[in-house]
Enzyme design. Structure first.
Site, short mmCIF file in Angstrom:
data_model
loop_
_atom_site.label_atom_id
_atom_site.label_comp_id
_atom_site.label_asym_id
_atom_site.label_seq_id
_atom_site.Cartn_x
_atom_site.Cartn_y
_atom_site.Cartn_z
N LYS A 1 24.06 47.12 39.23
CA LYS A 1 24.75 46.54 38.06
C LYS A 1 26.11 47.19 37.96
O LYS A 1 26.28 48.35 38.33
CB LYS A 1 23.96 46.80 36.78
CG LYS A 1 24.47 46.08 35.52
CD LYS A 1 24.16 44.59 35.48
CE LYS A 1 22.83 44.32 34.87
NZ LYS A 1 22.43 42.96 34.66
N1 GLU Z 1 22.86 39.42 35.48
C1 GLU Z 1 21.61 38.77 35.66
C2 GLU Z 1 20.47 39.67 35.26
O1 GLU Z 1 20.63 40.57 34.48
C3 GLU Z 1 21.43 38.19 37.05
C4 GLU Z 1 21.54 39.11 38.20
C5 GLU Z 1 21.60 38.39 39.52
O2 GLU Z 1 21.47 37.18 39.58
O3 GLU Z 1 21.80 39.11 40.52
O4 GLU Z 1 19.35 39.47 35.64
#
Ligand code: GLU
Length: 427
Positions: free
Chosen positions: A117
């Site tokens: 992230k």
């Molecule tokens: N940001 C989204 C989550 O928290 C998607 C992450 C992704 O698709 O890699 O799950």
């Protein structure tokens, strides 16, 4: 439940940070599963956190420098995977905590990915479209060495969208000298994005609401739902649930909520992307504060806005029969304990909103294979993946009497620990 005692230096706010919550959840889950303590110790720490400075030339010619991060938690099961957020609250610790949740989320869904992230500490509302593009391109360049389709694959998150991913992919590809769509997911379909990706976290949240209502022997057609947040997760979940027969009595955005006991017409309410902050402008018998929507007497509450909205301060006032987490980390560790005590089931984010990363996986497969799936196939495969994960976790809930969050962690941790044990510790 035993909680790690707070140290004297921890403030109330720090107690609720994503990282502290994620570590406590991990410690707690580890007590329910037979896993090597060395593996748990390794999982408390990210592999790396890349911190970068992102200089931006503003439209008026001034230069401002923003800070960006990419936390890579664990990749034992495959490339790091997770979103990039543009938000004023982004910190290194928040990215680490959120990257841990991505590791569990991918493992719960049995996807061949680990957790990552990142983001930039910036309020996207303060940036023009041109500034957002320049910031994104420079951020992509600063992260170029740590991302890639087989290394770490970012995606949209709070404050970013398909266009952000398109700029990121273009900047990365231009420097690599070839078009590499698989470096990010959540792109527009015309450049290798998947149909259904944008709606996917809301769709999976709705599927989980439907299954949870069925599990607790309710009927969706007689079910009242309140959805906090009308962005891509909340709006898509609310609209699908209405289509499937539920009565969505309240939805909200950052300014407050509207309430109609007979049910709102959610398709007529603009989502955050269609028209930001338009919820309170809609006709409805009543308006509520953002605190009050959480305390409504409904069958299902879906917090789908930001983290830390259900805390020790309001957990006693939650009047819903079931909470389904559409946002990442809406319930603090302390609030979880109160809701458990009160027998209010909380279906965790790492299952409920996992449709996003699941369709990201489909997108990554489509990119590698240079093929595009039809929307029908995406939605059918998403349904299959969600039901498989749901059934697996439900079996652990039934057999071991755990909370839904603990059961999801047990499933995730067992898979990750097995992978770590079979790969061993290098060197
Ligand atoms: N940001 C989204 C989550 O928290 C998607 C992450 C992704 O698709 O890699 O799950």
């Amino acid at each position: 439940m035993t909680m790690t005692p707070a140290t004297e230096t921890e403030t109330e706010e720090e107690l609720d940070s994503a990282l502290i919550t994620a570590r406590r959840q991990l410690e707690r889950a580890a007590t329910h599963v037979d896993v090597d303590p060395g593996v748990v110790e390794r999982l408390k720490h990210p592999t790396r956190v890349q911190q970068v400075s992102v200089p931006l030339e503003r439209d008026d010619g001034d230069v401002e420098v923003f800070t960006g991060y990419r936390a890579q938690h664990d990749d034992v099961r495959g490339p790091y995977k997770g979103g990039l957020r543009y938000h004023p609250d982004v910190t290194s610790d928040e990215c680490i905590g959120l990257s841990m949740w991505m590791t569990w989320k991918c493992a719960v869904m049995d996807l061949p990915f680990g957790g990552g992230k990142g983001g930039v500490t910036v309020d996207p509302k303060d940036l023009s479209a041109d500034e957002t593009e320049r910031l994104t391109r420079r951020f992509a360049e600063e992260l170029r060495n740590v991302v890639g389709p087989t290394k770490d694959v970012p995606a949209p998150d709070m404050g970013t969208d398909a266009q952000t991913m398109a700029w990121f992919m273009d900047a990365y590809s231009m420097q690599q000298g070839e078009t590499i769509p698989g470096v990010v997911t959540g792109k527009p379909p015309v450049i290798g994005g998947s149909y259904g990706r944008e709606e996917a976290p809301g769709r999976s949240t709705a599927i989980v609401v439907r299954e949870a209502v069925d599990y607790y022997e309710g009927d969706l057609s007689g079910t009242t739902v309140a959805v906090q947040g009308f962005g891509s997760v909340g709006a898509n979940a609310a609209r699908l649930l209405e289509d499937w027969g539920a009565t969505v009595v309240s939805v909200s955005d950052v300014n407050g909520a509207i309430y109609d006991p007979d049910g709102l017409e959610t398709h007529a309410i603009p989502t955050h992307n269609e028209e930001p902050e338009a919820v309170l402008e809609q006709d409805a018998p009543e308006t509520l504060t953002n605190e009050a929507i959480l305390e409504l007497d409904v069958d299902v509450l879906v917090p789908a806005a930001v983290g830390n909205v259900i805390t020790a301060d309001n957990a006693d006032a939650i009047d819903a029969d079931i909470v389904v987490e559409g946002a990442n980390g809406p319930t603090t560790f302390a609030a979880d304990a109160i809701l458990e005590e009160r027998n209010v089931p909380v279906i965790p984010d790492i299952l409920a909103n996992a449709g996003g990363v699941t369709v990201s996986y489909f997108e990554w497969l489509q990119d590698i294979n240079r093929r595009q799936w039809k929307l029908k196939r995406v939605n059918e495969e998403l349904e299959t993946h969600m039901l498989k994960a749901w059934d697996h976790i439900r079996a652990v809930v039934d057999e071991e009497g755990l909370t839904w969050r603990d059961a999801a962690y047990v499933v995730a941790l067992s898979r990750i620990a097995e992978a770590k044990e079979s790969r061993g510790l290098w060197p």
